[in-house]
Design a protein around this motif. Structure first.
Motif, short mmCIF file in Angstrom:
data_model
loop_
_atom_site.label_atom_id
_atom_site.label_comp_id
_atom_site.label_asym_id
_atom_site.label_seq_id
_atom_site.Cartn_x
_atom_site.Cartn_y
_atom_site.Cartn_z
N GLU A 1 0.81 -1.22 0.00
CA GLU A 1 0.00 0.00 0.00
C GLU A 1 0.85 1.27 0.00
N GLU A 2 2.01 1.20 0.65
CA GLU A 2 2.74 2.43 0.93
C GLU A 2 4.04 2.61 0.14
N GLU A 3 4.66 1.51 -0.31
CA GLU A 3 5.97 1.62 -0.95
C GLU A 3 5.85 1.70 -2.47
N PRO A 4 6.32 2.79 -3.09
CA PRO A 4 6.29 2.90 -4.55
C PRO A 4 7.06 1.79 -5.24
N SER A 5 8.13 1.31 -4.59
CA SER A 5 8.94 0.26 -5.20
C SER A 5 8.20 -1.06 -5.34
N MET A 6 7.06 -1.19 -4.64
CA MET A 6 6.27 -2.43 -4.68
C MET A 6 5.12 -2.34 -5.70
N ALA A 7 5.10 -1.27 -6.46
CA ALA A 7 3.97 -1.03 -7.38
C ALA A 7 3.81 -2.15 -8.41
N SER A 8 4.94 -2.63 -8.94
CA SER A 8 4.88 -3.68 -9.96
C SER A 8 4.31 -4.97 -9.39
N LEU A 9 4.78 -5.35 -8.20
CA LEU A 9 4.27 -6.56 -7.56
C LEU A 9 2.80 -6.40 -7.21
N LYS A 10 2.43 -5.22 -6.73
CA LYS A 10 1.03 -4.97 -6.39
C LYS A 10 0.14 -5.15 -7.61
N LYS A 11 0.58 -4.63 -8.74
CA LYS A 11 -0.21 -4.77 -9.97
C LYS A 11 -0.36 -6.24 -10.35
N ASN A 12 0.73 -7.00 -10.21
CA ASN A 12 0.66 -8.44 -10.50
C ASN A 12 -0.39 -9.12 -9.62
N LEU A 13 -0.36 -8.78 -8.34
CA LEU A 13 -1.26 -9.44 -7.39
C LEU A 13 -2.72 -9.01 -7.61
N MET A 14 -2.91 -7.81 -8.16
CA MET A 14 -4.27 -7.35 -8.46
C MET A 14 -4.78 -7.99 -9.75
N ASP A 15 -3.85 -8.28 -10.67
CA ASP A 15 -4.23 -8.86 -11.96
C ASP A 15 -4.39 -10.38 -11.90
N GLN A 16 -3.72 -11.01 -10.93
CA GLN A 16 -3.74 -12.47 -10.85
C GLN A 16 -4.76 -12.92 -9.82
N SER A 17 -5.54 -13.92 -10.19
CA SER A 17 -6.61 -14.41 -9.32
C SER A 17 -6.27 -15.77 -8.74
N LEU A 18 -7.16 -16.30 -7.94
CA LEU A 18 -6.97 -17.65 -7.40
C LEU A 18 -6.85 -18.66 -8.53
N ILE A 19 -7.55 -18.39 -9.61
CA ILE A 19 -7.51 -19.30 -10.76
C ILE A 19 -6.09 -19.37 -11.33
N THR A 20 -5.38 -18.23 -11.34
CA THR A 20 -4.02 -18.17 -11.86
C THR A 20 -3.13 -19.20 -11.17
N PHE A 21 -3.32 -19.36 -9.87
CA PHE A 21 -2.47 -20.26 -9.08
C PHE A 21 -3.16 -21.59 -8.77
N ASN A 22 -4.27 -21.85 -9.47
CA ASN A 22 -5.01 -23.11 -9.30
C ASN A 22 -5.49 -23.32 -7.87
N LEU A 23 -5.80 -22.21 -7.20
CA LEU A 23 -6.28 -22.29 -5.82
C LEU A 23 -7.80 -22.28 -5.73
N HIS A 24 -8.47 -22.19 -6.86
CA HIS A 24 -9.93 -22.09 -6.86
C HIS A 24 -10.61 -23.46 -6.81
N LYS A 25 -9.81 -24.53 -6.86
CA LYS A 25 -10.43 -25.86 -6.87
C LYS A 25 -9.60 -26.87 -6.08
N LYS A 26 -9.01 -26.43 -4.98
CA LYS A 26 -8.30 -27.36 -4.10
C LYS A 26 -9.29 -28.30 -3.43
N GLU A 27 -8.86 -29.52 -3.24
CA GLU A 27 -9.74 -30.50 -2.58
C GLU A 27 -9.99 -30.07 -1.13
N LEU A 28 -11.24 -30.21 -0.69
CA LEU A 28 -11.58 -29.89 0.70
C LEU A 28 -12.48 -30.97 1.26
N GLN A 29 -12.68 -30.92 2.57
CA GLN A 29 -13.56 -31.87 3.24
C GLN A 29 -14.69 -31.11 3.93
#
Length: 443
Positions: A63-91
């Protein structure tokens, strides 16, 4: 008896970077000890640093560091689907099941929590292993017969307000929800569909691993960048331990694996190689501080800072007659621990067993692999048994696997973060020779 399956002795130093802290906790370690710096007593405990702390600091920096802007944009653009976290097995567990049945299911499947559902299969609560604390007093054991719903209403009302996210939620918003600005913390988020049915679960470990993956390539010039080492093979501690002679000498330190055979050959006969001979095949991270430099201490005789080498001075460490603050330097262009020529791979800090069955030859092999390895990297390991492994299609339970993803990202879950599976279950992968696929019977 070690029930954790994790190394409980991984420390952080007071001057460790946030980057290093996140990488350590992304291994699935929930919290680590913060100890004194290299200039002070190493055994002095300052406190504990947890996954929650890491996420809180990351959120603040993003939120506060300008140097983190690129990573922040990546994290805003990438969803759970990107990392295959939207369909993990659960009980799941019915709200009408008993508390005892819930705990039995937690133990049976080796999970840390169950999604509590109503008769419409909709999520209504969260039942976790930590609820065992409510039964620490034997006078309360009769509550094992209560329904899950009644138990949570009585003992843990907040668990009936499960935190949820959608399947396409951005990773940045997931991070903010896990540790929000009010101080509320959610150790897991249930992923629900449009019918409020739970379809996946996301843990803090999942999120930190995704951050590490997303940050790859942010600073390719950095000696410690993830991007730089991403292509290097993973070696397990057992594999490193095999190389324990002067003629074949490997060591690991700070997550990296080094082949020092040519180095000790060059210095053969020098007393500087003796500490390396003694340490052959082992991890020597304790010789270095968190930034990758040889540890130092205050010499009580000279009252100056000197290199701390309790096993003896080793190759490329300046003479003990020189201090860290001295203007004199040995003419070493780059010490071996900072020289990429000696680094051959990454150390697998967490491993798991898998079984690979060749449906063409009917050969069956068990392998220990890193939880961070992609299927392509595992394929390279498997070439020890089959040089033509690249000519096969890899499947799990009839599903073709994504070779660019890890086992976990392919839905092949590892041991739970809080509880260890009590049996010796090893997941099986089937490989089909491509010329034979049209005849293959789906497993």
């Amino acid at each position: 008896m070690d029930l954790s399956g994790k190394d409980p002795y991984v420390p952080l130093y007071v001057h460790s970077t946030v980057d290093l802290s996140v990488k350590i906790l992304a291994r699935g370690i929930h919290r680590v000890a913060v100890v004194g710096s290299a200039e002070t007593k190493e055994s002095f405990l300052h406190g504990m640093f947890s996954q929650t702390d890491a996420l809180r600091i990351l959120n603040s920096l993003l939120e506060e560091e300008p140097s983190m802007a690129s990573l922040k944009k990546n994290l805003m653009d990438q969803s759970l689907i990107t990392f295959n976290l939207h369909k993990k097995e659960l009980q799941t567990i019915s709200q009408d099941s008993t508390v005892q049945e819930a705990f039995e299911k937690i133990a049976q499947y080796g999970v840390s929590a169950l999604a509590v559902v109503n008769n419409k299969k909709q999520l209504v609560g969260n039942f976790s292993a930590s609820d065992l604390r409510q039964l620490s007093d034997s006078s309360k054991w009769s509550e094992l017969g209560m329904t899950v719903l009644d138990f949570l209403q009585t003992c843990s009302p907040r668990s009936l307000e499960p935190a949820t996210v959608s399947q396409d939620a951005a990773l940045f918003s997931v991070m903010s929800q896990m540790v929000d600005k009010t101080g509320r913390t959610e150790h897991r988020l249930w992923v629900t569909n449009e019918n409020d049915e739970p379809v996946s679960v996301v843990s803090m470990t999942d999120v930190l691993r995704a951050v590490v993956e997303s940050s790859a390539g942010q600073d390719p010039s950095s000696d410690d960048s993830i991007a730089q080492s991403a292509s290097l093979r993973f070696y397990t501690p057992k594999e490193v331990a095999l190389h324990d002679t002067p003629a074949d000498l490997w060591v690991s330190l700070l997550g990296r694996v080094y082949n020092l055979t040519p180095l000790v050959s060059q210095y053969k006969g020098s007393p500087l190689v003796q500490p390396l001979y003694q340490a052959a095949g082992t991890d020597i991270s304790h010789w270095f501080d968190a930034s990758g430099n040889v540890k130092t201490w205050i010499d009580p005789i000279t009252n100056s800072r000197a290199f701390y080498t309790p096993m003896g001075r080793f190759v490329h460490v300046p003479s003990p007659h020189m201090t860290v603050d001295s203007d004199q330097e040995e003419k070493v262009e780059k010490p071996w621990w900072m020289d990429g020529r000696y680094q051959i791979g990454q150390l697998a800090t967490k491993t798991r067993m898998i079984r690979i069955v060749n449906t063409l030859t009917h050969q069956d092999h068990e392998m220990e692999v890193s939880t961070s390895e992609t299927l392509n990297q595992i394929l390279q390991r498997y070439k020890e048994f089959n040089d033509h492994a690249g000519s096969y299609t890899w499947k799990r339970l009839g599903k073709i696997l994504d070779m660019n993803k890890t086992l976990s990202q392919n839905g092949i879950e590892e041991e739970d973060e809080e509880l260890t599976m009590t049996d010796n279950y090893i997941p099986t992968l089937h490989i089909y020779y491509n010329d034979d696929l049209k005849f293959a019977v789906d497993d």
